[in-house]
Motif scaffolding. Structure first.
Motif, PDB file in Angstrom:
ATOM      1  N   ALA A 205       0.740  -1.254   0.076  1.00  0.00           N
ATOM      2  CA  ALA A 205      -0.089   0.059  -0.076  1.00  0.00           C
ATOM      3  C   ALA A 205       0.844   1.349  -0.043  1.00  0.00           C
ATOM      4  O   ALA A 205       0.419   2.319  -0.730  1.00  0.00           O
ATOM      5  CB  ALA A 205      -0.746  -0.060   1.184  1.00  0.00           C
ATOM      6  N   ASP A 206       1.844   1.381   0.792  1.00  0.00           N
ATOM      7  CA  ASP A 206       2.922   2.243   0.801  1.00  0.00           C
ATOM      8  C   ASP A 206       3.439   2.560  -0.518  1.00  0.00           C
ATOM      9  O   ASP A 206       3.614   3.791  -1.048  1.00  0.00           O
ATOM     10  CB  ASP A 206       3.787   2.245   2.019  1.00  0.00           C
ATOM     11  N   HIS A 207       3.857   1.638  -1.108  1.00  0.00           N
ATOM     12  CA  HIS A 207       4.669   1.612  -2.637  1.00  0.00           C
ATOM     13  C   HIS A 207       3.678   2.037  -3.397  1.00  0.00           C
ATOM     14  O   HIS A 207       4.029   2.901  -4.410  1.00  0.00           O
ATOM     15  CB  HIS A 207       5.260   0.223  -2.895  1.00  0.00           C
ATOM     16  N   LEU A 208       2.389   1.738  -3.453  1.00  0.00           N
ATOM     17  CA  LEU A 208       1.359   2.171  -4.293  1.00  0.00           C
ATOM     18  C   LEU A 208       1.434   3.819  -4.422  1.00  0.00           C
ATOM     19  O   LEU A 208       1.257   4.608  -5.299  1.00  0.00           O
ATOM     20  CB  LEU A 208       0.125   1.564  -4.044  1.00  0.00           C
ATOM     21  N   VAL A 209       1.364   4.199  -3.132  1.00  0.00           N
ATOM     22  CA  VAL A 209       1.010   5.668  -2.865  1.00  0.00           C
ATOM     23  C   VAL A 209       2.521   6.507  -3.479  1.00  0.00           C
ATOM     24  O   VAL A 209       2.390   7.568  -3.987  1.00  0.00           O
ATOM     25  CB  VAL A 209       1.077   5.999  -1.312  1.00  0.00           C
ATOM     26  N   HIS A 210       3.575   5.890  -3.111  1.00  0.00           N
ATOM     27  CA  HIS A 210       4.831   6.407  -3.737  1.00  0.00           C
ATOM     28  C   HIS A 210       4.840   6.369  -5.034  1.00  0.00           C
ATOM     29  O   HIS A 210       5.098   7.365  -5.818  1.00  0.00           O
ATOM     30  CB  HIS A 210       6.080   5.571  -3.334  1.00  0.00           C
ATOM     31  N   LEU A 211       4.575   5.547  -5.995  1.00  0.00           N
ATOM     32  CA  LEU A 211       4.426   5.332  -7.294  1.00  0.00           C
ATOM     33  C   LEU A 211       3.408   6.337  -7.727  1.00  0.00           C
ATOM     34  O   LEU A 211       3.651   7.422  -8.710  1.00  0.00           O
ATOM     35  CB  LEU A 211       3.932   3.935  -7.782  1.00  0.00           C
ATOM     36  N   ALA A 212       2.072   6.607  -7.195  1.00  0.00           N
ATOM     37  CA  ALA A 212       1.211   7.421  -7.467  1.00  0.00           C
ATOM     38  C   ALA A 212       1.729   8.952  -7.484  1.00  0.00           C
ATOM     39  O   ALA A 212       1.376   9.707  -8.313  1.00  0.00           O
ATOM     40  CB  ALA A 212      -0.123   7.313  -6.958  1.00  0.00           C
ATOM     41  N   VAL A 213       2.344   9.277  -6.320  1.00  0.00           N
ATOM     42  CA  VAL A 213       2.939  10.481  -6.063  1.00  0.00           C
ATOM     43  C   VAL A 213       3.917  11.108  -7.328  1.00  0.00           C
ATOM     44  O   VAL A 213       3.811  12.098  -7.664  1.00  0.00           O
ATOM     45  CB  VAL A 213       3.577  10.735  -4.618  1.00  0.00           C
ATOM     46  N   ASN A 214       4.967   9.981  -7.262  1.00  0.00           N
ATOM     47  CA  ASN A 214       5.843  10.234  -8.616  1.00  0.00           C
ATOM     48  C   ASN A 214       5.250  10.588  -9.714  1.00  0.00           C
ATOM     49  O   ASN A 214       5.506  11.414 -10.683  1.00  0.00           O
ATOM     50  CB  ASN A 214       6.818   8.971  -8.563  1.00  0.00           C
ATOM     51  N   GLU A 215       4.150   9.586 -10.238  1.00  0.00           N
ATOM     52  CA  GLU A 215       3.530   9.678 -11.502  1.00  0.00           C
ATOM     53  C   GLU A 215       2.661  11.055 -11.793  1.00  0.00           C
ATOM     54  O   GLU A 215       2.801  11.747 -12.703  1.00  0.00           O
ATOM     55  CB  GLU A 215       2.521   8.551 -11.724  1.00  0.00           C
ATOM     56  N   VAL A 216       1.905  11.450 -10.626  1.00  0.00           N
ATOM     57  CA  VAL A 216       1.066  12.545 -10.640  1.00  0.00           C
ATOM     58  C   VAL A 216       1.858  14.053 -10.702  1.00  0.00           C
ATOM     59  O   VAL A 216       1.692  14.903 -11.375  1.00  0.00           O
ATOM     60  CB  VAL A 216       0.033  12.507  -9.350  1.00  0.00           C
ATOM     61  N   THR A 217       2.982  14.177  -9.701  1.00  0.00           N
ATOM     62  CA  THR A 217       3.709  15.165  -9.815  1.00  0.00           C
ATOM     63  C   THR A 217       4.780  15.447 -10.768  1.00  0.00           C
ATOM     64  O   THR A 217       5.338  16.457 -10.754  1.00  0.00           O
ATOM     65  CB  THR A 217       4.549  15.364  -8.423  1.00  0.00           C
ATOM     66  N   ALA A 218       5.106  14.299 -11.888  1.00  0.00           N
ATOM     67  CA  ALA A 218       5.991  14.531 -12.792  1.00  0.00           C
ATOM     68  C   ALA A 218       5.636  15.282 -13.709  1.00  0.00           C
ATOM     69  O   ALA A 218       4.351  15.541 -14.108  1.00  0.00           O
ATOM     70  CB  ALA A 218       6.104  12.996 -13.509  1.00  0.00           C
ATOM     71  N   GLY A 219       6.571  16.370 -14.104  1.00  0.00           N
ATOM     72  CA  GLY A 219       6.151  17.419 -15.056  1.00  0.00           C
ATOM     73  C   GLY A 219       5.521  18.580 -14.446  1.00  0.00           C
ATOM     74  O   GLY A 219       4.933  19.442 -15.453  1.00  0.00           O
TER      75      GLY A 219
END
Length: 128
Positions: free
Chosen positions: A46-60
């Motif tokens: 669950a923690d890893h999913l959140v990290h992936l989403a934060v990186n994907e959403v804030t990219a760019g």
């Protein structure tokens, strides 16, 4: 041979009983450890999913963050829902909620600094 007077059988029973009790104790400990490791694994996923989403959403992102930012991201191990909760001139607060395939929930709020272009604070929330 007749002078043993029944000593061997009680000794065998005592040794066998101790061995059986030890075996049952080890099996019980194994089951408890297995449940604990499964819980830890689900929490880490669950923690890893959140990290992936934060990186994907804030990219760019730079200083331009959409006003109605919200959405869902699906990963092989679960889903993440995100929504913009508050935004001012410099900071934006985005809440992320992940749920794994086994229904483990992880929730965080990030504070994104528009001037620096990165996440400056990571607030973990207790899931209910």
């Amino acid at each position: 041979m007749n002078n043993q007077k029944g000593v061997v059988f009680p000794m065998v029973m005592i040794v066998a009983s101790v061995f059986i009790m030890f075996t049952i104790l080890m099996i019980d400990q194994f089951v408890i450890d297995k449940k604990f490791y499964k819980e830890v694994e689900e929490t880490l996923v669950a923690d890893h999913l959140v990290h992936l989403a934060v990186n994907e959403v804030t990219a760019g992102w730079g200083e331009d963050i959409p006003k109605n930012l919200q959405g869902d991201i699906s990963y092989p191990n679960g889903d993440v829902h995100y929504i913009l909760t508050k935004q001012d001139a410099r900071y934006a607060f985005i809440e992320f909620a992940s749920s794994t395939k086994d229904n483990r929930v992880g929730r965080i709020i990030i504070q994104y600094d528009k001037e620096l272009g990165r996440v400056v604070e990571w607030i973990e929330k207790q899931s209910v």
